[in-house]
Write a protein that holds these residues in place. Structure first.
Motif, PDB file in Angstrom:
ATOM      1  N   ASP A  35       0.877  -1.175   0.000  1.00  0.00           N
ATOM      2  CA  ASP A  35       0.000   0.000   0.000  1.00  0.00           C
ATOM      3  C   ASP A  35       0.906   1.213   0.000  1.00  0.00           C
ATOM      4  O   ASP A  35       1.667   1.418   0.944  1.00  0.00           O
ATOM      5  N   GLN A  44      -2.892   0.375  -4.065  1.00  0.00           N
ATOM      6  CA  GLN A  44      -2.225  -0.922  -3.991  1.00  0.00           C
ATOM      7  C   GLN A  44      -1.239  -1.089  -5.148  1.00  0.00           C
ATOM      8  O   GLN A  44      -1.609  -0.938  -6.314  1.00  0.00           O
ATOM      9  N   ARG A  75      -9.118  -2.988 -10.921  1.00  0.00           N
ATOM     10  CA  ARG A  75      -9.060  -4.267 -10.201  1.00  0.00           C
ATOM     11  C   ARG A  75     -10.220  -5.144 -10.657  1.00  0.00           C
ATOM     12  O   ARG A  75     -11.299  -4.637 -10.972  1.00  0.00           O
ATOM     13  N   MET A  79     -12.037  -8.039  -6.322  1.00  0.00           N
ATOM     14  CA  MET A  79     -10.895  -7.487  -5.577  1.00  0.00           C
ATOM     15  C   MET A  79     -11.095  -6.015  -5.207  1.00  0.00           C
ATOM     16  O   MET A  79     -10.195  -5.393  -4.661  1.00  0.00           O
ATOM     17  N   ASN A  81     -11.919  -2.750  -3.315  1.00  0.00           N
ATOM     18  CA  ASN A  81     -12.022  -2.320  -1.928  1.00  0.00           C
ATOM     19  C   ASN A  81     -12.902  -1.070  -1.895  1.00  0.00           C
ATOM     20  O   ASN A  81     -12.471   0.023  -2.251  1.00  0.00           O
ATOM     21  N   ASP A  83     -14.002   0.591   0.493  1.00  0.00           N
ATOM     22  CA  ASP A  83     -13.782   1.534   1.601  1.00  0.00           C
ATOM     23  C   ASP A  83     -12.942   2.733   1.200  1.00  0.00           C
ATOM     24  O   ASP A  83     -12.966   3.759   1.866  1.00  0.00           O
ATOM     25  N   GLY A  87      -9.891   2.226  -4.324  1.00  0.00           N
ATOM     26  CA  GLY A  87     -10.038   0.776  -4.170  1.00  0.00           C
ATOM     27  C   GLY A  87     -10.397   0.040  -5.456  1.00  0.00           C
ATOM     28  O   GLY A  87     -10.417  -1.188  -5.483  1.00  0.00           O
ATOM     29  N   LYS A  88     -10.693   0.813  -6.513  1.00  0.00           N
ATOM     30  CA  LYS A  88     -11.061   0.170  -7.785  1.00  0.00           C
ATOM     31  C   LYS A  88      -9.848  -0.049  -8.685  1.00  0.00           C
ATOM     32  O   LYS A  88      -9.958  -0.659  -9.729  1.00  0.00           O
ATOM     33  N   GLU A  90      -5.359  -0.493  -9.206  1.00  0.00           N
ATOM     34  CA  GLU A  90      -4.079  -0.908  -8.623  1.00  0.00           C
ATOM     35  C   GLU A  90      -2.978  -0.647  -9.647  1.00  0.00           C
ATOM     36  O   GLU A  90      -3.266  -0.336 -10.810  1.00  0.00           O
TER      37      GLU A  90
END
Ligand code: ASP
Length: 463
Positions: A35, A44, A75, A79, A81, A83, A87-88, A90
């Motif tokens: 991270d 990520q 992602r 996978m 996230n 939150d 989070g979509k 990487e």
């Protein structure tokens, strides 16, 4: 060109360069997930055994500073996230560069930090400030100050700085003093507030002044008190008590509503000091219901018309708020004569919010005879008045307009906005509860050469 992490959400399929800190490292079988954190968020990073810098990635530790590049990828659905904003996406890393390594921090940075010894937190404050809570607090403070400035500029105020090296004044606290090299044996005092200077600026013809002012008071430290604090310091010429209160109220409403806050009652309720004492038994009070507390509502109110004087421990008259205040029109005669002192009221107004006093100000004396009368009531002889306030009396005799102002405590307001209990949580480099500036280990001893230059001799190191 480096972009910031929050921008990556719009960059799927594009090559980017990112830089920041290793927040967390997770190894899943052969895959290494990092991270990466910067000011704007976390993303990520993915290294597979085929990655060019896989070996280097396996050496990474938390808080190392790195630069990476690669193509931002969406992602897979399972996978995501939800939150975090990023989070979509990487980043499968194509190139990794280590910009700096870091020792293991002396305490965790991914908690709120409130359970960690304060001396330790403040000694390593630059690390402590990396935690999210403090990042948010200081950023919110910055936004607040920016909005205040905007509002004041839009209303025709000028921002003017006043001296830090100044003279001791009776603001009710102990001064911090600075020895003068050029005048051995003489000392500057650091300002407890810009009170006298802002009044002198009224004499100078600046009709709407403000300053984000640093104030220094050598007081015993408490949860909501520190040696240094900042205030939105304001003064206006040709104004009534109502004018100042209206200007400030409009500013507070605009600023807090634009920060998404709900205010309980508009216009703010106004109580005289007498009414507040009768109703709440105190001059600061919390008008919120439990549900409103829960919902983070702000309940502002004004308290006005305070007694000018009270008796101190020695039984002498002293001011309750500000010696530079005017008396209420109907009490000017008594003030000038020094009669009925206990009944003299002053057009002082305090701004109260959620149980705290968050600001205070007054309409000021602008004639020499009134200021002189205040200090006479407090038992000052003419020579002392001249020595300490001669400059104000002279300025008042040179055509000073009627004026009044206020100061709003920035830390208190930010504490209310963030729900923090300690003033130190909303300051970048505060003193500890024991009065050190820990990162720099101040105060510290002067070397002989400096003492000699200042013609100072330390006679006792322990009281
Ligand atoms: N000088 C006062 C203070 O610092 C505020 C004011 O009356 O403007 O508390």
């Amino acid at each position: 060109m480096r972009i910031q992490i929050k921008e990556t959400v719009d960059k799927i399929g594009q090559s980017v360069e990112l830089a920041g800190w290793v927040d967390v490292r997770r190894d899943h079988g052969k895959l290494i997930f990092i991270d990466l954190r910067d000011e704007t968020g976390v993303i990520q990073l993915v290294f597979t055994p085929k990655s060019k810098d896989y070996e280097l990635a396996s050496s990474l530790r938390p808080e190392w500073v790195i630069k990476v590049s690669g193509e931002i990828k969406a992602r897979p659905d399972n996978m995501i996230n939800a939150d975090i904003e990023t989070g979509k996406v990487e980043l499968p890393v194509e190139n990794l560069e280590i910009l700096n390594e870091a020792k293991t921090p002396p305490f965790p940075l991914d908690t709120d930090g409130l359970d960690i010894d304060e001396e330790l937190r403040l000694k390593y404050r630059y690390l402590d400030l990396r935690r999210k809570r403090l990042q948010n607090n200081l950023r919110l403070r910055s936004q607040f100050v920016e909005k205040i400035r905007r509002q004041l500029f839009a209303n025709g105020f000028s921002e003017i700085e006043t001296p830090m090296l100044t003279k001791s004044t009776p603001e009710g606290s102990r001064d911090f003093v600075v020895p003068s090299r050029m005048y051995p044996g003489s000392f500057f005092a650091l300002p407890q507030s810009p009170q006298q200077y802002k009044q002198l600026l009224m004499a100078s013809g600046f009709e709407k002044y403000f300053q984000i002012a640093r104030c220094l008071r050598d007081e015993d430290l408490r949860s909501d008190r520190s040696f240094e604090h900042s205030q939105v310091d304001i003064e206006m010429a040709f104004v009534s008590q109502e004018d100042v209160m209206k200007t400030i109220e409009e500013m507070i409403i605009t600023v807090f509503e634009s920060m998404g806050k709900k205010l309980q009652t508009k216009p703010f309720p106004v109580f005289t000091y007498k009414e507040a004492m009768e109703k709440y038994g105190a001059d600061k009070f919390d008008m919120r219901s439990d549900e409103e507390k829960e919902a983070g509502v702000l309940a502002f109110a004004w308290v006005k018309d305070f007694p000018f004087f009270e008796k101190n421990k020695e039984g002498k008259w002293t001011f309750t708020h500000n010696p530079f205040s005017h008396a209420k029109a109907e009490h000017v005669g008594d003030l000038l004569k020094g009669e009925n002192i206990e009944n003299i009221l002053t057009p002082q107004y305090d701004l109260v919010c959620n149980g705290y006093e968050v600001g205070g100000g007054s309409i000021r004396a602008h004639k020499a005879e009134m200021l002189r009368a205040v200090f006479k009531i407090m038992g000052y002889d003419e020579a002392t008045i001249q020595d300490q306030f001669g400059h104000m009396l002279e300025a008042f005799d040179s055509g000073t307009p009627p004026h009044g102002g206020i100061a709003l405590g920035i830390e208190r307001l930010i504490m209310i906005l963030t729900g923090e209990q300690y003033v130190r949580e909303v300051q970048a480099f505060p003193q500890t509860g024991k009065g050190h500036t820990s990162v720099m280990d101040a105060p510290s001893k002067l070397d002989e050469k400096q003492l000699k230059e200042l013609k100072l001799k330390v006679t006792s190191e322990n009281d």
